[in-house]
Write an enzyme that holds these catalytic residues in place. Structure first.
Site, PDB file in Angstrom:
ATOM      1  N   LYS A 137       0.859  -1.192   0.000  1.00 15.24           N
ATOM      2  CA  LYS A 137       0.000   0.000   0.000  1.00 15.24           C
ATOM      3  C   LYS A 137       0.883   1.225   0.000  1.00 15.24           C
ATOM      4  CE  LYS A 137      -3.847   2.206   0.173  1.00 15.24           C
ATOM      5  NZ  LYS A 137      -3.322   2.929  -1.034  1.00 15.24           N
ATOM      6  N   GLN A 175       7.109   3.894   3.888  1.00 17.25           N
ATOM      7  CA  GLN A 175       5.713   3.459   3.931  1.00 17.25           C
ATOM      8  C   GLN A 175       5.537   2.169   4.734  1.00 17.25           C
ATOM      9  OE1 GLN A 175       3.725   5.516   1.373  1.00 17.25           O
ATOM     10  NE2 GLN A 175       2.179   5.079   2.915  1.00 17.25           N
ATOM     11  N   LYS A 232       5.450   3.319   8.397  1.00 24.16           N
ATOM     12  CA  LYS A 232       4.284   4.190   8.592  1.00 24.16           C
ATOM     13  C   LYS A 232       3.018   3.338   8.642  1.00 24.16           C
ATOM     14  CE  LYS A 232       4.006   7.572   5.604  1.00 24.16           C
ATOM     15  NZ  LYS A 232       3.635   8.467   4.469  1.00 24.16           N
ATOM     16  N   LYS A 277       5.358   1.707  -3.103  1.00 19.78           N
ATOM     17  CA  LYS A 277       5.270   3.063  -3.660  1.00 19.78           C
ATOM     18  C   LYS A 277       5.573   2.993  -5.141  1.00 19.78           C
ATOM     19  CE  LYS A 277       4.574   7.262  -2.023  1.00 19.78           C
ATOM     20  NZ  LYS A 277       3.948   7.683  -0.758  1.00 19.78           N
ATOM     21  N   GLY A 316      -2.638   8.316  -4.318  1.00 19.06           N
ATOM     22  CA  GLY A 316      -1.947   9.508  -4.805  1.00 19.06           C
ATOM     23  C   GLY A 316      -0.709   9.850  -3.990  1.00 19.06           C
ATOM     24  N   ASP A 317       0.036  10.792  -4.492  1.00 15.51           N
ATOM     25  CA  ASP A 317       1.159  11.429  -3.782  1.00 15.51           C
ATOM     26  C   ASP A 317       1.381  12.724  -4.576  1.00 15.51           C
ATOM     27  OD1 ASP A 317       3.339  10.573  -1.572  1.00 15.51           O
ATOM     28  OD2 ASP A 317       4.416  11.663  -3.133  1.00 15.51           O
ATOM     29  N   ASN A 348      -2.263  19.351  -1.780  1.00 11.64           N
ATOM     30  CA  ASN A 348      -3.334  18.735  -0.987  1.00 11.64           C
ATOM     31  C   ASN A 348      -3.018  18.688   0.510  1.00 11.64           C
ATOM     32  OD1 ASN A 348      -4.056  15.814   0.211  1.00 11.64           O
ATOM     33  ND2 ASN A 348      -5.788  16.636  -0.942  1.00 11.64           N
ATOM     34  N   SER A 358      -6.879   5.735   3.718  1.00 15.75           N
ATOM     35  CA  SER A 358      -6.934   4.853   2.543  1.00 15.75           C
ATOM     36  C   SER A 358      -7.349   3.453   2.970  1.00 15.75           C
ATOM     37  CB  SER A 358      -5.558   4.766   1.862  1.00 15.75           C
ATOM     38  OG  SER A 358      -5.348   5.865   1.015  1.00 15.75           O
TER      39      SER A 358
HETATM   40  N1  GLU Z   1       1.161   9.061  -0.533  1.00 17.55           N
HETATM   41  C1  GLU Z   1       0.583   9.030   0.774  1.00 17.55           C
HETATM   42  C2  GLU Z   1       1.643   8.717   1.799  1.00 17.55           C
HETATM   43  O1  GLU Z   1       2.768   9.136   1.642  1.00 17.55           O
HETATM   44  C3  GLU Z   1      -0.666   8.160   0.849  1.00 17.55           C
HETATM   45  C4  GLU Z   1      -0.505   6.734   0.469  1.00 17.55           C
HETATM   46  C5  GLU Z   1      -1.815   5.950   0.393  1.00 17.55           C
HETATM   47  O2  GLU Z   1      -2.865   6.487   0.726  1.00 17.55           O
HETATM   48  O3  GLU Z   1      -1.729   4.785   0.019  1.00 17.55           O
HETATM   49  O4  GLU Z   1       1.439   8.090   2.810  1.00 17.55           O
END
Ligand code: GLU
Length: 447
Positions: free
Chosen positions: A91, A112, A115, A127, A166-167, A242, A379
């Site tokens: 994810k 990620q 996190k 990612k 998104g990012d 955003n 998400s």
């Molecule tokens: N790009 C965002 C982050 O850095 C969201 C990633 C997502 O929602 O999968 O965590």
């Protein structure tokens, strides 16, 4: 300083991933935090968990050919790094920006993992993205690019496999085009394959706002832990995408005054507090620069071209633009200007030197892995709603987000305490995120 065993692991990462400096930086920060964990848990070292975590499970690099509006062929490079699926499907978002290369995607994917672990929700880490630059491109060009990108990506993703979002450079418009192409190619209305969708077709309430709102909630918790609040505090938010927009919105609701925000052309100083409706109109609707905001806002607002927003004195800083935007020197200026707290809305916006300055000065420092986890957490809530063909109200979703952020905050503090580093959210976030992933990996055999 790195523990001896970790230092040899780090040398290996450098050797195996030459030139990927952002990835090296992200790995080093985690390794610096987890030394004490190895003392308590020899099983992690014995089973080479750290070496395995530093090696992505799968890395995909592909060609993205598309036609621009003049009929000319354009070629970009697409990436998806599927880093770790011990806790759930990979994810993480997609970033479209000319600076994107494998090292950036790997740093983001690596961050990620921890996190997502920290959220306590069932999501692994990944990612992706492309060196495509959406700036100045027409809607039709963006659509053709997204369709071509998904024409390759679709075979690698799925609700139970890998779930992009998104990012930077990928918002609601891009997610719509990507999902539309996925649906068309696969002939499946598989809503849970991507998050950040529009509310009209399976998106979740509060997802758009979640990273910024979550970051403001996290800072509020840090301030509360120190017996204070946002009330009347002077806040600077970098960026105006955003994350920045919704941080500004929530900070204002919580009583703070955001006096500046920025984009790649400079920053705007608005002592009365940023006018959010005008900012949304300029950045989200017109996709224009901040000088347009200042011109329309009139008296009291100044556009300062080509300068660094961190020169503006503030008590709370919420870096929400991009990686390595706060250097050691910026951090020193901010501390001498009376900084109290930092919440990282972006991923890795503070350099290692900057982090050291903040921690040494006793600033409440919320690292991105914790402070911006509200985006990916929401998400996961979107995936949950898609799987149960349900949709929750705005109020309930925001309440869930707030609970998740306050849990993450408390867990970081408890873990930092447990390891004798009270108030160190960097150590708390890295250790807690790491332990969750490592324990799952140990249970799953040699993966
Ligand atoms: N790009 C965002 C982050 O850095 C969201 C990633 C997502 O929602 O999968 O965590």
């Amino acid at each position: 300083m790195l523990h001896e065993k970790l230092s040899s692991i780090y040398d290996n990462v450098l050797r195996r991933n030459p030139g990927e400096i952002e990835f090296h930086q992200a790995v080093r920060e985690v390794l610096e935090s987890i030394g004490p964990v190895l003392g308590k848990h020899p099983e992690y070292a014995e089973s080479k968990i750290i070496e395995r975590i530093c090696e992505p499970e799968r890395q995909i690099i592909f060609r993205v050919p598309w036609l621009d509006d003049r009929g000319e062929v354009q070629i970009n490079r697409g990436f998806r790094v599927e880093f770790n699926s011990a806790l759930g499907p990979y994810k993480g978002g997609l970033r479209f920006h000319p600076s994107v290369y494998l090292g950036i995607v790997k740093f983001l994917g690596f961050e990620q993992i921890f996190k997502n672990g920290l959220t306590g929700l069932p999501i692994g880490g990944g990612k992706g993205g492309s060196d495509f630059d959406p700036k100045g491109r027409s809607d039709r060009e963006v659509m053709r690019f997204c369709q071509s990108f998904m024409t390759e990506l679709f075979r690698h993703i799925g609700e139970y496999t890998d779930v992009p979002a998104g990012d930077i450079g990928v918002g609601g418009r891009e997610v719509g085009y990507l999902f539309g192409q996925y649906k068309r190619i696969t002939n499946r209305y598989e809503s849970g394959v991507i998050t950040g969708k529009g509310l009209a077709y399976g998106g979740a309430q509060v997802r758009k706002e979640a990273t910024g709102y979550g970051c403001a909630f996290f800072v509020e918790e840090m301030l509360k832990a120190r017996g204070t609040s946002f009330d009347g505090r002077r806040v600077v938010v970098s960026g105006s995408g955003n994350v920045a927009v919704y941080s500004i919105e929530k900070v204002a609701q919580l009583g703070g005054v955001v006096v500046a925000c920025s984009d790649s052309s400079g920053y705007v100083l608005d002592e009365k507090g940023i006018d959010l409706e005008l900012l949304k109109q300029v950045k989200e609707v017109e996709r224009a620069r901040l000088d347009v905001y200042a011109a329309r806002r009139g008296e009291g607002a100044t556009f300062v071209p080509d300068r660094n927003v961190w020169e503006v004195p503030c008590e709370v800083a919420m870096p929400s633009a991009t990686q390595n935007e706060i250097t050691g020197k910026d951090a020193a200026t901010m501390v001498s200007n009376g900084l109290v707290a930092v919440g990282e809305g972006a991923n890795m916006p503070t350099t290692p030197e900057g982090i050291k300055v903040f921690l040494d000065a006793g600033v409440a420092f919320g690292p991105g892995k914790a402070a911006n986890a509200g985006g990916v957490a929401t998400s996961a809530l979107e995936m949950q709603q898609n799987a149960s063909r349900d949709s929750w109200t705005f109020e309930f979703s925001e309440h869930r987000l707030q609970e998740i952020m306050s849990d993450i905050h408390d867990r970081c503090l408890q873990t930092a305490d447990e390891y004798g580093m009270p108030g160190n959210y960097v150590a708390g976030a890295n250790i807690d995120g790491f332990r969750r992933v490592a324990d799952a990996m140990l249970s799953l055999g040699l993966i």
